[in-house]
Design a protein around this motif. Sequence first.
Motif, PDB file in Angstrom:
ATOM      1  N   LYS A 105       0.910  -1.322  -0.024  1.00  9.26           N
ATOM      2  CA  LYS A 105      -0.120   0.042  -0.003  1.00  9.26           C
ATOM      3  C   LYS A 105       0.789   1.421   0.142  1.00  9.26           C
ATOM      4  N   ILE A 106       1.838   1.128   0.880  1.00  5.55           N
ATOM      5  CA  ILE A 106       2.812   2.431   0.834  1.00  5.55           C
ATOM      6  C   ILE A 106       3.584   2.553  -0.260  1.00  5.55           C
ATOM      7  N   ARG A 112       3.029   1.589  -3.327  1.00  5.10           N
ATOM      8  CA  ARG A 112       1.877   1.817  -4.459  1.00  5.10           C
ATOM      9  C   ARG A 112       1.655   3.390  -4.423  1.00  5.10           C
ATOM     10  N   PHE A 113       1.440   3.924  -3.233  1.00  2.36           N
ATOM     11  CA  PHE A 113       1.010   5.373  -2.854  1.00  2.36           C
ATOM     12  C   PHE A 113       2.441   6.042  -3.257  1.00  2.36           C
ATOM     13  N   LEU A 170       3.052   6.271  -6.800  1.00  2.00           N
ATOM     14  CA  LEU A 170       1.976   7.289  -7.620  1.00  2.00           C
ATOM     15  C   LEU A 170       2.274   8.850  -7.620  1.00  2.00           C
ATOM     16  N   GLU A 171       2.726   9.026  -6.408  1.00  2.00           N
ATOM     17  CA  GLU A 171       2.992  10.423  -5.803  1.00  2.00           C
ATOM     18  C   GLU A 171       4.404  10.930  -6.648  1.00  2.00           C
ATOM     19  N   LYS A 192       7.433   6.946   9.836  1.00  2.00           N
ATOM     20  CA  LYS A 192       6.196   6.829   9.167  1.00  2.00           C
ATOM     21  C   LYS A 192       5.163   7.006  10.261  1.00  2.00           C
ATOM     22  N   ILE A 237       3.752  13.398   2.661  1.00  2.00           N
ATOM     23  CA  ILE A 237       4.149  13.526   1.484  1.00  2.00           C
ATOM     24  C   ILE A 237       5.020  14.538   0.906  1.00  2.00           C
TER      25      ILE A 237
END
Length: 227
Positions: free
Chosen positions: A12-13, A15-16, A19-20, A101, A105
């Motif tokens: 999840k992290i 992929r996030f 994307l960013e 964490k 971002i």
Amino acid sequence: MAKILIVEDELKIARFLELELKHEGYEVLIAQDGRQGLEKALKEMVDLVILDIMLPGLNGIEVCRRIRMESQVPIIMLTAKDDVSDKVAGLDTGADDYMTKPFAIEELLARIRVALNRKRSVAEPKNESLIIGELKINPASRTVFYKDDEIVLTKKEYELLEYLVRNRNMVVSREQLLNHVWDYEYFGDTNVVDVYVRYLRQKIDDKYGILLISTVRGVGYIIKDAQ
Ligand code: CA
């Protein structure tokens, strides 16, 4: 565009972040465990590594240590817990920076820019004199002269001036200056830039009656070639 490797087992992290980072225009590679991360970091000619500490197989500290045996690629470590010993171990093995964490971002992106710029500036020839009109800057000795007059600057004043001169004829934003000259010590607080520009103007513009540093309203500052 810079190529960034994300070594993170939490999909999840990963992929996030992917994307960013892609949204910012970076090329992105992902590795989901330490061994894969190490291999990609050394073989793929990446410009920066974002490295999680808690990884299956080989942990991030060990990956960092092994990368450093062969490469000076900038490394930003991610740690899930606010654990001082993890941070110290990460920086000791040669990481450039770390983030705990969960992180914002925007802050990670700022740190990535800082790390990439630092890398770039190491690669550039730094020792040639920079000349703007009657002003001469010697990066090797970090001295500044106006004609034959030495201008004594503090460390930050000097770095600010050198950065503006290296980017002459371009408008440099306050955020850019903050990132390059102050790293993230004053994250988000651009007032410090204005204060130091004022110091520089007192020591150069006002003293010698020239217009060296121009304000571009709402944007930042510029030093132009023609004085
Ligand atoms: Ca993890």
